[in-house]
Design a protein around this motif. Sequence first.
Motif, PDB file in Angstrom:
ATOM      1  N   ARG A 155       0.829  -1.208   0.000  1.00  0.00           N
ATOM      2  CA  ARG A 155       0.000   0.000   0.000  1.00  0.00           C
ATOM      3  C   ARG A 155       0.861   1.255   0.000  1.00  0.00           C
ATOM      4  O   ARG A 155       0.535   2.248  -0.664  1.00  0.00           O
ATOM      5  CB  ARG A 155      -0.932  -0.014   1.212  1.00  0.00           C
ATOM      6  N   LEU A 156       1.962   1.215   0.748  1.00  0.00           N
ATOM      7  CA  LEU A 156       2.875   2.354   0.755  1.00  0.00           C
ATOM      8  C   LEU A 156       3.437   2.589  -0.642  1.00  0.00           C
ATOM      9  O   LEU A 156       3.523   3.742  -1.098  1.00  0.00           O
ATOM     10  CB  LEU A 156       4.004   2.114   1.752  1.00  0.00           C
ATOM     11  N   HIS A 157       3.845   1.526  -1.328  1.00  0.00           N
ATOM     12  CA  HIS A 157       4.345   1.676  -2.698  1.00  0.00           C
ATOM     13  C   HIS A 157       3.331   2.406  -3.577  1.00  0.00           C
ATOM     14  O   HIS A 157       3.686   3.300  -4.359  1.00  0.00           O
ATOM     15  CB  HIS A 157       4.629   0.302  -3.307  1.00  0.00           C
ATOM     16  N   ILE A 158       2.069   2.032  -3.455  1.00  0.00           N
ATOM     17  CA  ILE A 158       1.013   2.659  -4.258  1.00  0.00           C
ATOM     18  C   ILE A 158       0.943   4.156  -3.973  1.00  0.00           C
ATOM     19  O   ILE A 158       0.899   4.982  -4.893  1.00  0.00           O
ATOM     20  CB  ILE A 158      -0.349   1.986  -3.962  1.00  0.00           C
ATOM     21  N   ASN A 159       0.953   4.515  -2.697  1.00  0.00           N
ATOM     22  CA  ASN A 159       0.852   5.929  -2.331  1.00  0.00           C
ATOM     23  C   ASN A 159       2.108   6.701  -2.716  1.00  0.00           C
ATOM     24  O   ASN A 159       2.032   7.873  -3.108  1.00  0.00           O
ATOM     25  CB  ASN A 159       0.563   6.057  -0.841  1.00  0.00           C
ATOM     26  N   GLN A 160       3.255   6.066  -2.617  1.00  0.00           N
ATOM     27  CA  GLN A 160       4.481   6.734  -3.043  1.00  0.00           C
ATOM     28  C   GLN A 160       4.447   7.020  -4.547  1.00  0.00           C
ATOM     29  O   GLN A 160       4.870   8.095  -4.992  1.00  0.00           O
ATOM     30  CB  GLN A 160       5.702   5.883  -2.690  1.00  0.00           C
ATOM     31  N   LEU A 161       3.959   6.068  -5.324  1.00  0.00           N
ATOM     32  CA  LEU A 161       3.886   6.288  -6.769  1.00  0.00           C
ATOM     33  C   LEU A 161       2.859   7.369  -7.111  1.00  0.00           C
ATOM     34  O   LEU A 161       3.054   8.148  -8.056  1.00  0.00           O
ATOM     35  CB  LEU A 161       3.547   4.986  -7.487  1.00  0.00           C
ATOM     36  N   ALA A 162       1.772   7.421  -6.349  1.00  0.00           N
ATOM     37  CA  ALA A 162       0.787   8.490  -6.575  1.00  0.00           C
ATOM     38  C   ALA A 162       1.434   9.852  -6.346  1.00  0.00           C
ATOM     39  O   ALA A 162       1.232  10.800  -7.133  1.00  0.00           O
ATOM     40  CB  ALA A 162      -0.413   8.302  -5.649  1.00  0.00           C
ATOM     41  N   ALA A 163       2.230   9.965  -5.290  1.00  0.00           N
ATOM     42  CA  ALA A 163       2.921  11.233  -5.017  1.00  0.00           C
ATOM     43  C   ALA A 163       3.963  11.531  -6.091  1.00  0.00           C
ATOM     44  O   ALA A 163       4.114  12.679  -6.523  1.00  0.00           O
ATOM     45  CB  ALA A 163       3.576  11.182  -3.637  1.00  0.00           C
ATOM     46  N   TRP A 188      -0.898  -1.631  -9.282  1.00  0.00           N
ATOM     47  CA  TRP A 188      -0.697  -2.213  -7.951  1.00  0.00           C
ATOM     48  C   TRP A 188      -1.911  -1.996  -7.064  1.00  0.00           C
ATOM     49  O   TRP A 188      -2.210  -2.810  -6.196  1.00  0.00           O
ATOM     50  CB  TRP A 188       0.569  -1.636  -7.328  1.00  0.00           C
ATOM     51  N   ARG A 189      -2.631  -0.893  -7.285  1.00  0.00           N
ATOM     52  CA  ARG A 189      -3.884  -0.698  -6.544  1.00  0.00           C
ATOM     53  C   ARG A 189      -4.893  -1.773  -6.948  1.00  0.00           C
ATOM     54  O   ARG A 189      -5.657  -2.282  -6.119  1.00  0.00           O
ATOM     55  CB  ARG A 189      -4.438   0.693  -6.811  1.00  0.00           C
ATOM     56  N   GLY A 190      -4.887  -2.112  -8.230  1.00  0.00           N
ATOM     57  CA  GLY A 190      -5.782  -3.160  -8.707  1.00  0.00           C
ATOM     58  C   GLY A 190      -5.483  -4.507  -8.079  1.00  0.00           C
ATOM     59  O   GLY A 190      -6.403  -5.305  -7.839  1.00  0.00           O
ATOM     60  N   TYR A 191      -4.212  -4.785  -7.788  1.00  0.00           N
ATOM     61  CA  TYR A 191      -3.857  -6.056  -7.159  1.00  0.00           C
ATOM     62  C   TYR A 191      -4.515  -6.209  -5.795  1.00  0.00           C
ATOM     63  O   TYR A 191      -4.771  -7.339  -5.350  1.00  0.00           O
ATOM     64  CB  TYR A 191      -2.338  -6.162  -6.990  1.00  0.00           C
ATOM     65  N   LEU A 192      -4.805  -5.094  -5.131  1.00  0.00           N
ATOM     66  CA  LEU A 192      -5.438  -5.162  -3.810  1.00  0.00           C
ATOM     67  C   LEU A 192      -6.896  -5.597  -3.879  1.00  0.00           C
ATOM     68  O   LEU A 192      -7.478  -5.958  -2.855  1.00  0.00           O
ATOM     69  CB  LEU A 192      -5.367  -3.787  -3.130  1.00  0.00           C
ATOM     70  N   SER A 193      -7.487  -5.546  -5.064  1.00  0.00           N
ATOM     71  CA  SER A 193      -8.915  -5.865  -5.180  1.00  0.00           C
ATOM     72  C   SER A 193      -9.202  -7.336  -4.928  1.00  0.00           C
ATOM     73  O   SER A 193     -10.341  -7.709  -4.640  1.00  0.00           O
ATOM     74  CB  SER A 193      -9.445  -5.454  -6.561  1.00  0.00           C
ATOM     75  N   SER A 194      -8.185  -8.175  -5.038  1.00  0.00           N
ATOM     76  CA  SER A 194      -8.362  -9.599  -4.753  1.00  0.00           C
ATOM     77  C   SER A 194      -7.522  -9.985  -3.545  1.00  0.00           C
ATOM     78  O   SER A 194      -6.292  -9.848  -3.572  1.00  0.00           O
ATOM     79  CB  SER A 194      -7.951 -10.445  -5.962  1.00  0.00           C
TER      80      SER A 194
END
Length: 309
Positions: free
Chosen positions: A259-267, A284-290
């Motif tokens: 989750r941190l990786h996702i937020n870092q990439l968003a920033a 990577w956010r999509g990977y969290l859906s499952s």
Amino acid sequence: MHNLRRSISNLLQYVGVESRDYYHAVPTVIHDRTDPLAYYVDFRSRAAYPGPFDPSGLPLTPIPNGAVVFPTHLAMYALGHLELYHRAKTEESLSRARICAEWLAANQQADGSWMVTIPKKEFGLTVPFRSAMVQGLGMSVLCRVGAVLGESRYLDSAVRALEPLGRDTADDGVTTYHDAGPFYEEYPCRPACHVLNGFVYALWGLHDLAQQNSSYAQQLWDAGVKTLAAWLPRYDIGYWSLYHLPETPRNPATVPYHRLHINQLAAMHLLTSEPVFKKYEDRWRGYLSSRMNALRTLPAKLRWRMAIF
């Protein structure tokens, strides 16, 4: 016992049980291009540290035989209090951040580095050692405290912190060099481990100094952004992100780190508008859906831990 509880909490997150552990909180993106005092992610949860503290108010990190100042923890704690001050002008929070900035300014080595005094056995590091992540976080704290207080000595200290980022790990620096460019290493081990989140924190410190008209910081930032953009595909395993490279043995990120990786990439996308950062943020956010994607990482995670300990 504390480490056991944290390990159990970590495992439960793979099956959807959210952790309340202080160290598992994932900061959300709050960067604002128009506001230099805002950090890139929200560390206010890090300000809610239950202790221990030293007599001056510095947060201490427990170790088996006591407690020490851990620069990573200290900087995140300070950034959390800076955000509290930023939003509510809470003088207590500014005071706590300043105490941390004073420690950073007073405890630099001659080359501008801060030394980590907690060993990292999984990467073969004994103490003390330098860390690009620590350098970046320290720069970010000092830039903000200096701006709030109007004291140039904090910025001077931040500028000194650049030096280890311009040196190879073979020369007691924190950087490895590759065809794509420099990689700022959270753990300067050999062979290099290329920890993703630590690289980004180092980049953010460089960005802060570049905004203070440091041409050298701008140069290191530009080169590091190119490396990150080129290397991101290597951290993607088709259903999750890796904590670090190389892939043998493969070490997938834990749920909080993914989750941190996702937020870092968003920033990073907000900062650079580079499409590759948005691409992997969304993937990577999509990977969290499952939930099965997280569970699929467990065997590899356990193999990696068994291999290193």
